[in-house]
Motif scaffolding. Structure first.
Motif, PDB file in Angstrom:
ATOM      1  N   LYS A  68       0.853  -1.187   0.000  1.00 57.66           N
ATOM      2  CA  LYS A  68       0.000   0.000   0.000  1.00 57.66           C
ATOM      3  C   LYS A  68       0.884   1.231   0.000  1.00 57.66           C
ATOM      4  N   GLU A  82       1.054  -4.671   6.327  1.00 62.31           N
ATOM      5  CA  GLU A  82       0.443  -3.737   7.294  1.00 62.31           C
ATOM      6  C   GLU A  82       1.468  -3.022   8.176  1.00 62.31           C
ATOM      7  N   GLU A 217     -12.409   0.821   6.011  1.00 57.70           N
ATOM      8  CA  GLU A 217     -11.062   0.720   6.579  1.00 57.70           C
ATOM      9  C   GLU A 217     -10.000   1.190   5.598  1.00 57.70           C
ATOM     10  N   MET A 218     -10.280   1.107   4.276  1.00 58.64           N
ATOM     11  CA  MET A 218      -9.308   1.548   3.299  1.00 58.64           C
ATOM     12  C   MET A 218      -9.275   3.072   3.200  1.00 58.64           C
ATOM     13  N   ILE A 221      -7.492   4.488   6.690  1.00 56.87           N
ATOM     14  CA  ILE A 221      -6.359   3.720   7.193  1.00 56.87           C
ATOM     15  C   ILE A 221      -5.615   4.491   8.282  1.00 56.87           C
TER      16      ILE A 221
END
Length: 226
Positions: A68, A82, A217-218, A221
């Motif tokens: 990400k 994560e 949640e995206m 974040i």
């Protein structure tokens, strides 16, 4: 890796309500990027999320590797499994992105009317309108002019110039679709120049969603927990 978002961080405005009265706030899409660089050809694919109230652009990249990339304020973060594996300073450009421009209803003028640029000339042809914008008075030595072309009353292309008159870059916006009444280009072609050579980046968008209420949640974040 950092080049993935160069195209996506371009434009300018601050938020204003849309002309149709709806205040759009969120956008997501699948994207692919095909790019020619000095090191050869590159390809990326993934999904992008942007909520203008949260003011973070999140790129969930699935190829060539899974990670990400988050643009937040003046920081760019790379997350893998994560966890933050890289962080660096970047100019605060989220409000200059194609996503914020689109949601705020100012993609047509590229946000130039909100930056102090002013119209110098307008030329009409059978299928296009060409508008030349000049930089704010007093900043001509730092900013060059911009020339916008409109087709069907939508942004088709923009050419940005350096103060000395050299072309700095070009962008073309094609294959518009209407999502929840909001026009969005499914293809963006970027042309950049380095040492006299032209380099191309073609970005395509699919599965565009406006103001979806899923994937919360995206959009939100939490970097503090990473």
């Amino acid at each position: 890796m950092w080049k993935v978002v160069v195209f996506l961080l371009f434009s300018s405005i601050v938020y204003l309500p849309n002309s149709n009265g709806q205040a759009y706030f969120r956008i997501s899409a699948d994207f692919t990027i095909k790019e020619s660089t000095v090191n050869g050809k590159e390809f990326y694919k993934g999904k992008v999320f942007f909520d203008k109230n949260v003011n973070k652009i999140i790129y969930k990249i699935s190829f060539p590797d899974s990670k990400k990339l988050v643009m937040a304020d003046t920081q760019m973060y790379v997350l893998q499994n994560e966890k933050i594996i890289n962080q660096r300073f970047t100019p605060s450009t989220n409000r200059f992105s194609i996503f914020n421009l689109t949601l705020s209803g100012h993609l047509k003028n590229y946000g130039l009317d909100k930056t102090g640029y002013y119209i110098n000339s307008i030329e009409e042809s059978e299928d296009q309108t060409i508008i030349e914008w000049l930089p704010p008075t007093g900043l001509e030595d730092k900013l060059g002019k911009a020339v916008i072309s409109l087709k069907n009353d939508q942004l088709f292309g923009i050419v940005l110039f350096k103060p000395n008159g050299e072309i700095m870059g070009k962008r073309f916006y094609k294959d518009y679709v209407s999502v929840n009444g909001l026009p969005f280009p499914k293809k963006v072609i970027q042309v950049s120049y380095l040492h006299g050579a032209e380099y191309y980046k073609i970005t395509t968008f699919e599965n565009i969603k406006i103001d979806e209420l899923e994937n919360e949640e995206m959009y939100r974040i939490d970097l503090n927990s990473k």
